[in-house]
Design an enzyme around this catalytic site. Structure first.
Site, short mmCIF file in Angstrom:
data_model
loop_
_atom_site.label_atom_id
_atom_site.label_comp_id
_atom_site.label_asym_id
_atom_site.label_seq_id
_atom_site.Cartn_x
_atom_site.Cartn_y
_atom_site.Cartn_z
N VAL A 12 0.85 -1.18 0.00
CA VAL A 12 0.00 0.00 0.00
C VAL A 12 0.89 1.24 0.00
O VAL A 12 1.89 1.29 0.72
CB VAL A 12 -0.92 0.01 1.25
CG1 VAL A 12 -1.70 1.32 1.34
CG2 VAL A 12 -1.87 -1.18 1.23
N GLY B 97 4.47 4.11 2.87
CA GLY B 97 4.05 2.85 2.26
C GLY B 97 4.21 1.72 3.24
O GLY B 97 4.84 1.88 4.29
N LYS B 98 3.64 0.59 2.94
CA LYS B 98 3.84 -0.59 3.79
C LYS B 98 3.44 -1.82 3.00
O LYS B 98 2.60 -1.74 2.10
CB LYS B 98 2.96 -0.51 5.05
CG LYS B 98 3.45 -1.40 6.17
CD LYS B 98 4.58 -0.73 6.92
CE LYS B 98 5.03 -1.51 8.13
NZ LYS B 98 5.80 -0.64 9.01
N GLY B 99 4.03 -2.96 3.36
CA GLY B 99 3.66 -4.21 2.72
C GLY B 99 3.53 -5.31 3.74
O GLY B 99 4.02 -5.19 4.87
#
Ligand code: GLU
Length: 421
Positions: free
Chosen positions: A65, A110-112
């Protein structure tokens, strides 16, 4: 028959949006800007196959995201955990946007995450999963676009595989596509310790503000991963007494203090902190509510809630984890004069040294650990001071103060860029 009340699960994305709303309201942001900043810019969901050691093929689900790119490329870790959800990753991505803005580094958020319990996989399976996940999200990542890093259950080795996979695709080596890499691949000195080191710098500043002598402080640490274990070591080095620690398997307590290095050695051998000779096993709830001076939540979200916030005894709560406290708990803690160093400030040392790593990679010029820590210290001290000033002048808790600074910076960047087309 009495029906038992089951509390609804707390949704991290709901928490993140409510925290943002509080700040947006206070800042009097325009309705349009609020609508923009309240949602992530991009959400990618991938389902991808991995060949397992037993020859079977399993399909895993993962996310990347990007919340906001107004101030620079997306930045944020990748977590491997069985409880990962899209909403959790959205919350973590939004928190990264504010975190980068609080410390003034030129990245968006962001992040995953991948839904997997990596403790049940072999190293080869984790490598396969990492390489295929990297391939699936390669439509988003890149050194100018979106730069992953380690998070819960990922580490320098994971980053090495991601960097290698990305580099194989483009045909040349791209160290700056991820941070938190091993040093020989362009990793930065001090990055492994950075989250904990940054947190301890803020604790030192907070203790000074509160008139607490760290050498007389008793510390409880929830979580014994990269952030928690190193924070426990650094607090011991400050002269504090670490009286309790925990990991996903349980918590231990020793009134006279735990030898942090013995806990590390015990965990290395037994894959759990529990059972350390001389320590007493306690519950996770007991650890949070211990009679201590400093509590360091360094595990997962939603640990301090309306249900237990009133029982927290620590004077200082330093959020090395992301999202450990709910908005209801924040109100209770503030009313009870508990001083919270909020996650987006407290744990920003990780992404700050990630930024240093990215700069070093792009310039092909590497710094000593002393240079890294000196720069990190300067960034954390400045961010802590601005947040404290805001908290005192606006009469708000430290979280809202940090949000006021961060959201304003992102809002300014967004408005001055203007709306395309
Ligand atoms: N995962 C860390 C965090 O939550 C570090 C992110 C990064 O270095 O990009 O802040």
């Amino acid at each position: 028959m009495a029906t038992e009340q089951i509390a609804p699960a707390i949704n991290a994305w709901d928490v993140a949006q409510r925290q943002f709303d509080l700040a947006a309201e206070r800042l009097n942001l325009s309705p349009g800007l609020r609508r923009v900043l309240r949602e992530p810019k991009r959400e990618l969901t991938v389902h991808f196959p991995v060949k397992m050691d037993d020859g079977s093929v399993q399909v895993f689900t993962g996310y990347r995201v990007q919340h906001n790119l107004g101030r620079g490329p997306a930045k944020g870790g990748i977590r491997y955990h069985q409880d990962v959800t899209l909403d959790e990753v959205k919350a973590l991505a939004m928190w990264m946007t504010w975190k980068c803005a609080v410390v003034g580094i030129p990245f968006g958020g962001g992040k995953g995450g991948v839904i997997v319990n990596p403790k049940k996989l072999s190293q080869r399976e984790i490598e396969g999963l990492t390489r295929r996940f990297t391939t699936e999200i390669s439509i988003l990542i890149g050194p100018e676009r979106d730069i992953p890093a380690p998070d819960v259950n990922t580490n320098a080795q994971t980053m090495a595989w991601m960097m290698d996979t990305y580099s194989m695709h483009v045909g040349y080596t791209v160290p700056a596509v991820v941070t938190g890499k091993p040093i020989p691949l362009g990793g930065s000195e001090g990055r492994n310790e950075a989250t904990a080191q940054g947190a301890v710098y803020t604790i030192v500043d907070a203790a000074q503000h509160l008139g607490m002598d760290l050498r007389k402080c008793r510390v409880a640490v929830q979580g014994f991963g990269n952030a928690g274990a190193i924070a426990a070591q650094l607090m011991a080095a400050e002269g504090s007494t670490v009286i309790a620690v925990s990991d996903s398997t349980g918590a231990i307590y020793r009134r006279q203090g735990l030898a942090v290095n013995s806990v590390l050695a015990w965990k290395q051998e037994h894959h759990s902190v529990v059972g350390l000779p001389g320590s007493k096993e306690i519950s996770n709830e007991e650890l949070l509510e211990l009679d201590c001076d400093i509590l360091i939540p360094a595990a997962l979200e939603n640990q301090i809630t309306a249900a237990n916030a009133g029982k927290i005894q620590a004077r200082l709560i330093a959020e090395a984890a992301n999202g450990p406290t709910t908005p209801e708990a924040d109100e209770i803690l503030y009313k009870n004069a508990r001083f919270v160093i909020p996650d987006i400030l407290c744990n920003a040392g990780g992404v700050t040294v990630s930024y240093f790593e990215w700069v070093q990679d792009l310039e092909r010029d590497f710094w000593t650990v002393a240079q890294v820590n000196e720069k990190l210290r300067a960034v954390m001290t400045k961010a802590f001071a601005s947040t404290l000033d805001m908290s005192l002048s606006e009469q708000v808790n430290m979280r809202t103060a940090a949000y006021l600074l961060a959201v304003q910076r992102v809002a300014d960047a967004t408005s001055v860029r203007g709306l395309y087309p």
